[in-house]
Design a protein around this motif. Structure first.
Motif, short mmCIF file in Angstrom:
data_model
loop_
_atom_site.label_atom_id
_atom_site.label_comp_id
_atom_site.label_asym_id
_atom_site.label_seq_id
_atom_site.Cartn_x
_atom_site.Cartn_y
_atom_site.Cartn_z
N MET B 1 -38.38 0.91 11.76
CA MET B 1 -37.63 0.75 11.30
C MET B 1 -36.82 -0.85 12.06
O MET B 1 -36.38 -0.68 13.18
CB MET B 1 -36.08 1.70 11.33
N ILE B 2 -36.46 -1.41 11.36
CA ILE B 2 -35.22 -3.11 11.95
C ILE B 2 -34.27 -3.01 11.30
O ILE B 2 -33.70 -2.86 10.26
CB ILE B 2 -36.20 -4.31 11.92
N CYS B 3 -33.20 -2.89 13.12
CA CYS B 3 -31.67 -2.89 12.18
C CYS B 3 -31.60 -4.66 13.05
O CYS B 3 -32.07 -5.32 14.10
CB CYS B 3 -30.97 -2.39 13.49
N GLY B 33 -29.06 7.50 22.83
CA GLY B 33 -29.96 7.88 22.26
C GLY B 33 -31.06 7.88 20.91
O GLY B 33 -31.34 8.59 20.33
N LEU B 34 -31.21 7.14 20.71
CA LEU B 34 -31.78 5.93 19.84
C LEU B 34 -33.38 5.77 20.24
O LEU B 34 -33.33 5.77 21.24
CB LEU B 34 -31.46 4.54 19.03
N ASN B 35 -34.03 6.07 18.80
CA ASN B 35 -35.69 6.35 19.30
C ASN B 35 -35.76 4.56 19.45
O ASN B 35 -36.86 4.11 18.49
CB ASN B 35 -36.19 6.97 18.74
N LEU B 36 -35.61 3.83 20.66
CA LEU B 36 -36.16 2.89 20.95
C LEU B 36 -37.66 2.38 20.70
O LEU B 36 -38.41 2.94 21.30
CB LEU B 36 -35.93 1.62 22.08
N ALA B 37 -38.12 1.62 19.67
CA ALA B 37 -39.25 1.69 20.15
C ALA B 37 -40.07 0.72 21.48
O ALA B 37 -39.64 -0.62 21.35
CB ALA B 37 -39.68 0.38 18.66
N TYR B 38 -41.57 0.74 21.52
CA TYR B 38 -41.97 0.35 22.67
C TYR B 38 -43.46 -0.81 23.10
O TYR B 38 -43.98 -0.38 21.40
CB TYR B 38 -42.16 1.30 23.94
N SER B 39 -43.49 -1.71 22.86
CA SER B 39 -44.73 -2.61 22.65
C SER B 39 -45.87 -1.01 23.28
O SER B 39 -45.25 -0.51 24.74
CB SER B 39 -45.28 -3.72 22.97
N GLN B 40 -47.09 -1.33 23.01
CA GLN B 40 -47.88 -0.70 23.51
C GLN B 40 -48.86 -1.17 24.49
O GLN B 40 -48.81 -2.08 24.74
CB GLN B 40 -49.43 0.28 22.59
N GLY B 41 -49.22 -0.66 25.68
CA GLY B 41 -50.37 -1.31 26.02
C GLY B 41 -49.83 -1.16 27.73
O GLY B 41 -49.23 -0.62 28.18
N PHE B 42 -50.29 -2.43 28.91
CA PHE B 42 -50.15 -2.07 29.85
C PHE B 42 -49.43 -2.10 30.62
O PHE B 42 -48.55 -1.61 31.15
CB PHE B 42 -51.01 -3.38 30.78
N ASP B 66 -32.18 -8.40 16.90
CA ASP B 66 -33.29 -7.26 16.24
C ASP B 66 -33.75 -6.18 16.64
O ASP B 66 -34.67 -6.59 17.90
CB ASP B 66 -34.81 -7.83 14.99
N ILE B 67 -34.10 -4.26 16.17
CA ILE B 67 -34.18 -3.69 16.88
C ILE B 67 -34.74 -2.87 16.58
O ILE B 67 -34.34 -2.77 15.31
CB ILE B 67 -32.45 -2.32 17.41
N GLU B 68 -35.92 -2.69 16.61
CA GLU B 68 -36.79 -2.10 16.52
C GLU B 68 -36.83 -0.14 17.08
O GLU B 68 -36.85 -0.08 17.51
CB GLU B 68 -37.79 -2.09 16.45
N LEU B 69 -36.55 0.28 16.08
CA LEU B 69 -36.90 1.77 16.36
C LEU B 69 -37.77 2.44 15.43
O LEU B 69 -38.15 1.87 14.46
CB LEU B 69 -35.09 2.19 15.48
N ASN B 70 -37.70 3.74 16.05
CA ASN B 70 -38.87 4.84 15.88
C ASN B 70 -38.52 6.10 14.75
O ASN B 70 -38.52 6.79 14.84
CB ASN B 70 -39.90 4.90 16.66
N GLU B 71 -37.31 5.70 14.22
CA GLU B 71 -36.21 6.33 13.35
C GLU B 71 -35.66 5.71 12.26
O GLU B 71 -35.79 4.46 12.67
CB GLU B 71 -35.40 7.83 14.30
N GLU B 72 -35.76 6.91 11.94
CA GLU B 72 -35.04 6.12 10.14
C GLU B 72 -33.74 7.18 10.28
O GLU B 72 -33.26 8.38 10.13
CB GLU B 72 -35.90 6.76 8.64
N LEU B 73 -32.40 6.16 10.66
CA LEU B 73 -31.42 7.01 10.52
C LEU B 73 -30.12 5.71 9.64
O LEU B 73 -30.81 4.28 9.44
CB LEU B 73 -30.25 6.52 11.84
N PRO B 74 -29.01 5.84 8.68
CA PRO B 74 -28.41 5.38 8.67
C PRO B 74 -27.91 3.97 9.16
O PRO B 74 -27.04 4.46 10.09
CB PRO B 74 -26.96 6.05 7.96
N ALA B 75 -27.21 3.01 8.25
CA ALA B 75 -26.40 1.99 9.91
C ALA B 75 -25.96 1.96 10.47
O ALA B 75 -25.40 1.90 11.42
CB ALA B 75 -26.72 0.39 8.98
N GLN B 76 -24.83 2.77 9.33
CA GLN B 76 -23.24 3.47 10.19
C GLN B 76 -23.42 4.58 11.21
O GLN B 76 -22.81 3.93 12.05
CB GLN B 76 -22.47 3.95 8.39
N GLU B 77 -24.48 5.32 11.22
CA GLU B 77 -24.30 5.64 12.29
C GLU B 77 -25.12 5.23 13.42
O GLU B 77 -24.33 5.29 14.52
CB GLU B 77 -25.13 6.85 11.65
N ILE B 78 -25.85 4.72 13.46
CA ILE B 78 -26.41 3.27 14.03
C ILE B 78 -25.45 2.49 14.88
O ILE B 78 -25.14 2.16 16.30
CB ILE B 78 -27.81 2.84 14.12
#
Ligand code: SF4
Lengths: 639, 229
Positions: B1-3, B33-42, B66-78
């Motif tokens: 999910m992208i915010c 505590g938000l689950n931030l997405a990371y690029s994979q690799g080296f 733009d923040i990419e998260l690995n979870e779905e949450l309501p905008a307000q909570e984020i």
């Protein structure tokens, strides 16, 4: 022309500085404050106002764990306020002087003169001129005798407080040993004195009460006399309450010791930009050149559970993506493997990595390194310190060539391509043969790398070796305190000789000019008379001596000359076992007789095993102080 | 999910470099505590994409990430969690969840709006300043000197095509100059160099603060906030 003193403080000063000063300096964030977790207390509601001064720049000071420990601990008490100040870089210093702005704290932007006390941490000798310079910038007379009752008290602690005499003219008192307990006792006494005297310190009374706290050294209560040849003749208390010997303070156990789980998070990238977790204190390996190994005895480990809890709390409070496991020798923790497994399990799912700053030369340590560097196998560092087995036995560094060969195979087989090796030059009894040994080790390791690469055929890069050689400084409270430093010319010859032996492009060779080491040796072993030299050197423009762009050796020599003091007396003299030394009135818990015994064994190239393996080597601290090794997992791991 | 987040850099944040700001954001997200997405690799790096970098020394009320998260949450909570954990230098104004296929905010920015405060040595009537601005806008070319990339050499650059609007007003003693300038992959026009062309006519005048008011994208010839696309 110097403008009159700019009489602004607090918000007004902050705004003035933000608009007029900071845009002109190279790194404004050094002076801004307002970092996450910085503590802004109500000035009027706190009874005791202290500044923590770090006599080097922000990026270095903010990387120092001790700062966060003492800062958070003092501020955790409702009555104490502690704010930070660092040595300004010269662009900032120039502007402060030009505008007549006295040095101020980062939190409330108040001039240091407004505080009751300024605590200065002494991490290395080459920051002493910065102390004088910072006090001068704060419009506080650097010398104690020039200060009045309106000036703050200046107190100092940290490792160099064990050899405090060169700073005796400047400090009101020193704190010897670990600060966690003693500092809080001092603050309580201080606050009490302030309360009783309507907010103004009764200094005389305070010092008289203070001297009863173990670990406090008040230099004005002592007097030194010298022999004609310059050696110390006597060092005696001249105050009835002053003890003849000041004992260091230490924690008996690290269990439950104050540890900052909410450290300040700088905006600016600092030298150690990560969470720091102290996993144990002390080291009993017994390297004979090492001062810290003596000062921080005995070994006291933290439990795995406490460490994991602290690591998680720090990450939660800071958001760092790396945790560094800090201590004199982290892989010595008796539960190192368990600790790492437990930490990685928790941290990996949070995308937080773990780093190990110091590694022993053995397979166990490589196992640990392998665990933490799962992806990035860039370079790995070891410190054999000396080039031959004979000399490694002299210094009691328990590393054999076989250790290094075994470890090298493991390193290259497991995907590292770069190895850094640290050595010391100018160790006692060193000969050219020992220097050749350094070059040989470099070649041996390189050929192992090539051999592995050849057999595996999957290497990305050809192996690279980096050899770093520092100049040995004989330190007080080490077994080598009796030894002279090797003269600079001879050190340069040895550097050149070694340089000539390393001819492979894939072996990088680094060394430094011995001038800084020479000054370190002088001030480490210095007595009270060096206070004059420090002051003179500062007057001649010396500051930031740890920075090559500022270091001015000629000015230092001029200062010695002007004061009629021979620097070679301090650095180049062989010291007799029965000589009275300018640090003999400070007791670090390890007996001088142990240091003498270790020195004699060194001269016979006899080793002394680590007392953690069962046999006490008799340094004296455990019986004398009623402490013991505090190991969590019985004996240390695979050696 | 992208915010997509609109945020500002206060006075406490004005000396943050782009890299300092990126670190500060990354750490705030971890703390919340938000689950931030990371690029994979080296070399793993967090999936954060910022609008155009703000120069050191500027404050702003119109920055985007733009923040990419690995979870779905309501905008307000984020938004609430981030607000609680941002350091004093950064302030969150708005947050919305955007479609995963939305082009990154960096790629859509076209214009920047600035407010530049100028201290004059002696007061100049507004009409005279407006005349200077008009004359400037009437010139077919406006050249400024810039350093070539990775070199000491200087070159002349024509910034006239990248200047869209300049207006001026007084706020007490301070002259406030408002500018709409080009800010995209073809290049940025800098507010200090543009204002420099105006105030060089008034000896002793100097810029006291530059504030980035807003960043815009363009849709159908209209300026739009990146939150509106
Ligand atoms: S007294 Fe013995 S056991 Fe204790 S630290 Fe010293 S050598 Fe080790």
């Amino acid at each position: 022309m110097i403008k009159p003193l700019l009489d602004l403080k607090g918000e007004a000063l902050k705004e003035y500085v933000a608009l007029n000063i900071l845009p002109q300096v190279e790194k404004p964030l050094r002076y801004q404050g307002e970092e996450l977790n910085a503590i802004h207390k109500d000035w009027d509601k706190s009874g005791l106002h202290l500044a923590f001064a770090f006599p080097d720049i922000y990026e270095i000071g903010m990387s120092h764990l001790g700062l966060n420990i003492l800062y958070q601990q003092a501020n955790s008490h409702p009555d104490y306020l502690m704010e930070r100040v660092f040595a300004p870089w010269d662009d900032m210093e120039e502007l402060l002087r030009e505008e007549g702005i006295p040095l101020f704290s980062l939190e409330s932007y108040r001039p240091l003169k407004d505080f009751h006390g300024i605590g200065i941490t002494l991490q290395y000798e080459m920051c002493y001129t910065n102390i004088i310079n910072m006090l001068d910038l704060a419009h506080i007379p650097p010398k104690r005798k020039d200060r009045t009752e309106d000036d703050p008290l200046i107190f100092m602690g940290g490792p160099c407080a064990y050899t405090p005499e060169p700073l005796a003219d400047f400090a009101d008192f020193f704190i010897i040993g670990e600060g966690e307990e003693v500092n809080m006792e001092i603050y309580a006494l201080w606050l009490e004195n302030l309360k009783q005297n309507g907010g103004k310190l009764n200094r005389k009374q305070f010092l008289e009460d203070l001297v009863e706290i173990e670990g406090v050294y008040i230099p004005e209560f002592y007097e030194a006399a010298y022999h004609e040849d310059g050696r110390l003749a006597s060092f005696e208390p001249i105050h009835p309450k002053a003890p003849k010997v000041i004992k260091k303070r230490m924690l008996k156990s690290m269990e439950g010791a104050f540890f900052p789980t909410k450290p300040i998070v700088p905006y600016l990238e600092v030298v150690h930009d990560r969470a720091v977790l102290e996993v144990l204190r002390g080291c009993t390996r017994g390297c004979r050149f090492c001062q810290a190994g003596v000062l921080y005895r005995p070994v006291r480990e933290k439990s795995v559970q406490e460490l994991v809890e602290q690591a998680l709390a720090i990450i939660k409070n800071t958001g760092y993506d790396d945790v560094s496991l800090s201590s004199l020798s982290t892989s010595d923790h008796t539960c190192a493997y368990q600790l790492l497994t437990a930490l990685l399990e928790e941290l990996e799912k949070r995308n937080v990595s773990v780093s190990l700053p110091s590694l022993r030369v053995d397979n166990f340590s490589v196992n640990l390194a392998q665990q933490v560097q799962k992806l990035k196998r860039s370079s790995i560092t070891f410190a054999p310190e000396a080039g031959t087995q004979r000399l490694r036995d002299v210094i009691n560094k328990g590393v054999t060539e076989k250790n290094l060969v075994d470890v090298s195979y493991r390193i290259f087989e497991n995907g590292w391509s770069k190895m850094k090796l640290y050595f010391m030059l100018g160790l006692p009894t060193e000969t050219d043969e020992d220097l050749a040994g350094i070059a040989n080790l470099g070649y041996t390791v390189l050929s192992i790398g090539d051999e592995v690469r050849e057999s595996q055929k999957n290497f990305l890069k050809p192996p690279q070796i980096n050899i770093s050689v520092s100049c040995f400084v004989p330190k007080p409270f080490s077994a080598f305190q009796f030894e002279p430093q090797v003269p600079m010319d001879e050190l340069r010859r040895r550097q050149k000789y070694l340089r000539g032996l390393i001819k492979n492009k894939r072996i990088d060779f680094n060394y430094h000019d011995p001038e800084v080491s020479y000054l370190e040796a002088i001030f480490a072993k210095g007595d009270r008379r060096l206070g004059e030299v420090l002051y003179k050197a500062w007057e001649l423009g010396c500051k930031m001596d740890g920075w090559s762009e500022f270091f001015d050796f000629d000015a230092w020599m001029e200062a010695f000359e002007d004061c009629g003091i021979d620097p070679e007396f301090y650095a180049y003299r062989k010291i007799d076992y029965d000589e009275l030394l300018p640090w003999d009135h400070l007791d670090c818990g390890v007996r001088k007789s142990f240091l003498i015994r270790e020195h004699k064994k060194a001269m016979e190239a006899k080793v002394t095993p680590d007392c953690r393996f069962g046999v006490c080597s008799g340094c004296g601290i455990c019986p004398d102080r009623e402490v013991k090794l505090d190991l969590r997992g019985g004996k240390p791991g695979d050696m | 999910m992208i915010c997509r987040v609109k945020f500002g850099e206060s006075m406490a944040g004005k000396f943050l470099s782009h890299l300092d700001m990126l670190r500060a954001w990354q750490r705030a997200i971890v703390r919340s505590g938000l689950n931030l997405a990371y690029s994979q690799g080296f070399n793993k790096h967090p999936k954060l994409s910022f609008s155009s970098a703000l120069a050191v020394g500027l404050t702003s009320s119109g920055e985007y990430v733009d923040i990419e998260l690995n979870e779905e949450l309501p905008a307000q909570e984020i938004a609430e969690r981030l607000k609680k954990h941002l350091p004093p230098a950064l302030e969150l104004y708005a947050l919305k969840i955007v479609d995963d296929k939305t082009p990154p905010v960096m790629s859509i920015i076209q214009r920047a709006e600035y407010r530049v405060s100028v201290k004059l040595a002696q007061s100049v009537p507004l009409a005279e300043i407006e005349k200077t601005i008009d004359e400037l806008l009437a010139s077919p070319r406006l050249e400024v000197e810039r350093r070539k990339k990775n070199s000491r050499e200087k070159k002349l650059v024509d910034i006239r095509p990248g200047i869209y609007q300049i207006t001026a007003e007084y706020q007490d003693e301070l002259l406030i100059i408002k500018l709409f300038l080009q800010n995209n992959s073809d290049g940025n026009v800098k507010p200090d160099e543009t204002v420099g062309l105006i105030i060089k006519n008034y000896p002793g005048a100097e810029i006291s603060q530059i504030h980035r008011q807003e960043l815009y994208t363009i849709k159908d010839g209209q300026l739009l906030s990146p939150m509106e696309v």
